[in-house]
Every structure is written in structure tokens, then in C-alpha cells.
Enzyme design. Structure first.
Site, PDB file in Angstrom:
ATOM      1  N   ASN A   1      31.168 -38.268  12.030  1.00  0.00           N
ATOM      2  CA  ASN A   1      30.663 -39.705  12.758  1.00  0.00           C
ATOM      3  C   ASN A   1      30.399 -39.663  13.419  1.00  0.00           C
ATOM      4  OD1 ASN A   1      33.920 -41.846  11.777  1.00  0.00           O
ATOM      5  ND2 ASN A   1      31.394 -41.698  11.791  1.00  0.00           N
TER       6      ASN A   1
ATOM      7  N   ASN B   1      29.329 -51.694  14.520  1.00  0.00           N
ATOM      8  CA  ASN B   1      29.540 -50.570  13.237  1.00  0.00           C
ATOM      9  C   ASN B   1      27.134 -50.503  14.013  1.00  0.00           C
ATOM     10  OD1 ASN B   1      31.254 -50.223  11.685  1.00  0.00           O
ATOM     11  ND2 ASN B   1      31.942 -51.867  11.644  1.00  0.00           N
TER      12      ASN B   1
ATOM     13  N   ASN C   1      36.971 -50.956   4.528  1.00  0.00           N
ATOM     14  CA  ASN C   1      36.283 -49.474   4.112  1.00  0.00           C
ATOM     15  C   ASN C   1      36.890 -48.950   3.037  1.00  0.00           C
ATOM     16  OD1 ASN C   1      34.701 -49.131   6.825  1.00  0.00           O
ATOM     17  ND2 ASN C   1      37.114 -50.091   7.478  1.00  0.00           N
TER      18      ASN C   1
ATOM     19  N   ARG D   1      32.356 -50.051   5.926  1.00  0.00           N
ATOM     20  CA  ARG D   1      32.177 -51.732   6.054  1.00  0.00           C
ATOM     21  C   ARG D   1      31.177 -51.078   7.393  1.00  0.00           C
ATOM     22  NH1 ARG D   1      36.343 -56.102   8.015  1.00  0.00           N
ATOM     23  NH2 ARG D   1      36.903 -54.503   9.245  1.00  0.00           N
TER      24      ARG D   1
ATOM     25  N   CYS E   1      35.789 -40.361   8.699  1.00  0.00           N
ATOM     26  CA  CYS E   1      35.996 -42.031   9.310  1.00  0.00           C
ATOM     27  C   CYS E   1      37.549 -41.580   9.463  1.00  0.00           C
ATOM     28  CB  CYS E   1      36.115 -42.905   7.791  1.00  0.00           C
ATOM     29  SG  CYS E   1      36.314 -44.341   8.681  1.00  0.00           S
TER      30      CYS E   1
ATOM     31  N   CYS F   1      37.518 -47.825  15.593  1.00  0.00           N
ATOM     32  CA  CYS F   1      37.112 -46.506  15.537  1.00  0.00           C
ATOM     33  C   CYS F   1      38.088 -45.396  16.483  1.00  0.00           C
ATOM     34  CB  CYS F   1      36.034 -46.837  15.694  1.00  0.00           C
ATOM     35  SG  CYS F   1      34.205 -45.324  14.943  1.00  0.00           S
TER      36      CYS F   1
HETATM   37  N1  LIG Z   1      34.883 -44.223  11.206  1.00  0.00           N
HETATM   38  C1  LIG Z   1      35.537 -45.505  12.161  1.00  0.00           C
HETATM   39  C2  LIG Z   1      35.736 -46.575  11.444  1.00  0.00           C
HETATM   40  C3  LIG Z   1      34.841 -47.592  11.614  1.00  0.00           C
HETATM   41  C4  LIG Z   1      35.083 -49.001  10.795  1.00  0.00           C
HETATM   42  C5  LIG Z   1      34.217 -50.159  10.589  1.00  0.00           C
HETATM   43  N2  LIG Z   1      33.618 -49.150   9.443  1.00  0.00           N
HETATM   44  C6  LIG Z   1      34.759 -51.024   9.548  1.00  0.00           C
HETATM   45  O1  LIG Z   1      36.133 -51.261   9.777  1.00  0.00           O
HETATM   46  O2  LIG Z   1      34.239 -52.385  10.781  1.00  0.00           O
HETATM   47  C7  LIG Z   1      36.452 -44.512  12.228  1.00  0.00           C
HETATM   48  O3  LIG Z   1      36.212 -43.016  12.510  1.00  0.00           O
HETATM   49  O4  LIG Z   1      37.969 -45.073  12.565  1.00  0.00           O
END
Ligand SMILES: N[C@H](CCC[C@H](N)C(=O)O)C(=O)O
Length: 258
Positions: free
Chosen positions: A13, A65, A169, A188, A197, A74
Site C-alpha cells: 500500500n 486518497n 472499503n 474507496r 489495506c 489509513c
Molecule cells: N489504505 C488505507 C485505508 C484508506 C481508507 C480510504 N480508502 C477511505 O476509506 O477513505 C489503510 O491502510 O487503512
């Protein structure tokens, strides 16, 4: 304008990270953030993170994002930002910092960063899936043959179908052993599958425990980008002392004109 940036990844990520302690980054410029995250016209990343000064903690995390909009929490980005703060000398091997969902404590051991996540008070269990918020909203659904599952297509369908404009997500899960799960996530804000994630795998661990798929309070998750470990305590429906642990690596740094 020339901008110095750093590129980090946590289990694949990936993030553009900028030291904004001087406050010069134009945060409302959605197009600039989206441009920096663009893999063909910019640097390329799943999200952009600013490290800023905070009056009461070591630093503040501001997360966007890849579409340029400010996102919710995140987990992998938080772990990468802790590694970056350590690299800058802002912190030693332990820190407390501020993020959109509140205070986070973290510890560093070499490349490994262990990040405390928010408490989870509620897991909504539906017949085919669970929904919970681990700093970001997450749909968790068991599937068969995850390797060949069409995550971008099925993820988009659920993200817009069930959750509409605000979205969620979407995590697809297959159990490997008593305490190990494989996970692929549609994010998302990226509107595609990412390699991992952090808030997502945390949601998976808690949802799998809540639904009785595992009794372990230390859950291992394999994502396409690498392995993460989630640990927690549980009382009734509430999950506390939730930790997300895994590698956070600086990949390169550079200057981009924009
Ligand atoms: N990649 C991220 C999550 C991002 C969340 C984002 N996609 C949203 O919901 O706005 C993580 O490692 O937790």
C-alpha cells in the site's frame, strides 16, 4: 512550484509523503493531490500523507486518497508516517500522534511499525457480511477461491450498491488456518483493488473473531502485498487495545515540479 516528496510502502500500500511542518502545502488543491498520486502523470501512490506539527502530540497525520479528497484513517499510511517521522528525527522508537480519528500510539522496531488503532464498539453482522469502522468504514465478506475472485468488479458493485456515494472499503476474505486469513481489498477513494489495506485487515480480524471464525486474539493476515498481524482485547461486543503490525519502508525520495 517544486515539491520534495518521499515514497513509502507498507505491504504494498504505497504513499507519497510530504513534510509539511512549514505549512506550505496547498491542502485544498484536490487536483494537485490527485496529480501527485497519478501513476502515469505524477509520482504514483494509493494516497498522499502530510506530516504536520501538532500542539499536543509528536505530529499530525493528514491523509488524502488517490482521488485527491481528504480520507478517513489509513492504517498502512499511519505506519509509514511513523517510519517517516522516525527517519526525520521527529520521534525515537515510540510516539503518540494525532490523526483524523484521534490519538494513535506506535512503536518502531527496525522496519516494523506497530500502530494502535481506534477501539471498535460495534460490528454489524449481516447474513453474508459484516460492517464495522476501524477508523475507516469496512465491509468484510468471506468468499471462495479468493485468488481468482474479481475484486475490482465485485468490490465496485458493493461499494456503490450497498453504500452509495459515501461508500465503504470492501474486503474479501478466505480463511487459511485457525488464526490466518487471506484478504484482498477494494479501496474507496482509489476505486480499485490495492495490494493491502491496514484498517481493512484490522476490520477483517475483528469481524472474523466476532463471527466465531477464529478464537485467537492475535490474527495473521496475508494480503497480495505482504503479511500483517492484528492483536486486540475483547469484552462483550467491544474491541480495545487493537494493534496493527507490519513493515513500513522508504522506497525513494525526489523533487517534482508542479
Ligand atoms: N489504505 C488505507 C485505508 C484508506 C481508507 C480510504 N480508502 C477511505 O476509506 O477513505 C489503510 O491502510 O487503512
Amino acid at each position: 512550484m517544486e515539491l520534495q516528496f518521499f515514497k513509502y510502502q507498507g505491504t504494498g500500500n504505497d504513499f507519497v509523503i510530504i513534510d509539511n511542518r512549514q505549512g506550505r502545502f496547498p491542502k485544498n488543491d484536490t487536483q494537485l493531490v490527485a496529480h501527485l498520486c497519478d501513476r502515469r502523470f505524477g509520482v504514483g501512490a494509493d494516497g498522499l500523507i502530510l506530516l504536520e506539527n501538532d500542539p499536543s502530540t509528536d505530529f499530525k497525520m493528514v491523509y488524502f486518497n488517490a482521488d485527491g479528497a481528504e480520507g478517513s484513517m489509513c492504517g498502512n499510511g499511519g505506519r509509514c508516517l511513523v517510519a517517516f517521522a522516525h527517519f526525520l528525527g521527529v520521534i525515537g522508537n515510540e510516539t503518540t500522534f494525532n490523526a483524523v480519528d484521534g490519538l494513535h500510539h506506535a512503536t518502531i522496531d527496525g522496519d516494523m511499525v506497530k500502530l494502535k488503532m481506534v477501539d471498535v464498539a460495534e460490528v454489524r453482522e449481516k447474513p453474508n457480511y459484516s460492517f464495522l469502522d476501524t477508523g475507516s468504514p469496512h465491509h468484510v465478506q468471506l468468499v471462495e477461491d479468493l485468488e481468482h475472485f474479481n475484486v475490482p468488479k465485485e468490490g465496485a458493485k458493493l461499494r456503490y450498491g450497498i453504500y452509495g456515494k459515501p461508500g465503504s472499503n470492501i474486503n474479501f476474505v478466505e480463511q487459511s488456518t485457525d488464526d490466518t486469513f487471506q484478504v484482498r481489498t477494494y479501496e474507496r477513494g482509489v476505486e480499485n483493488e490495492t495490494l493491502s489495506c491496514g484498517t481493512g485487515v484490522t476490520a477483517v480480524a475483528i469481524a472474523m473473531h466476532q463471527s466465531g471464525k477464529t478464537e485467537s486474539k492475535v490474527v495473521k493476515v496475508k494480503t497480495p502485498g505482504g503479511n500483517l498481524t492484528i492483536s486486540f482485547e475483547q469484552q462483550d461486543d467491544a474491541y480495545t487495545n487493537v494493534f496493527l503490525q507490519g513493515p513500513a519502508i522508504q522506497v525513494f525520495k525526489g523533487v517534482i515540479s508542479c
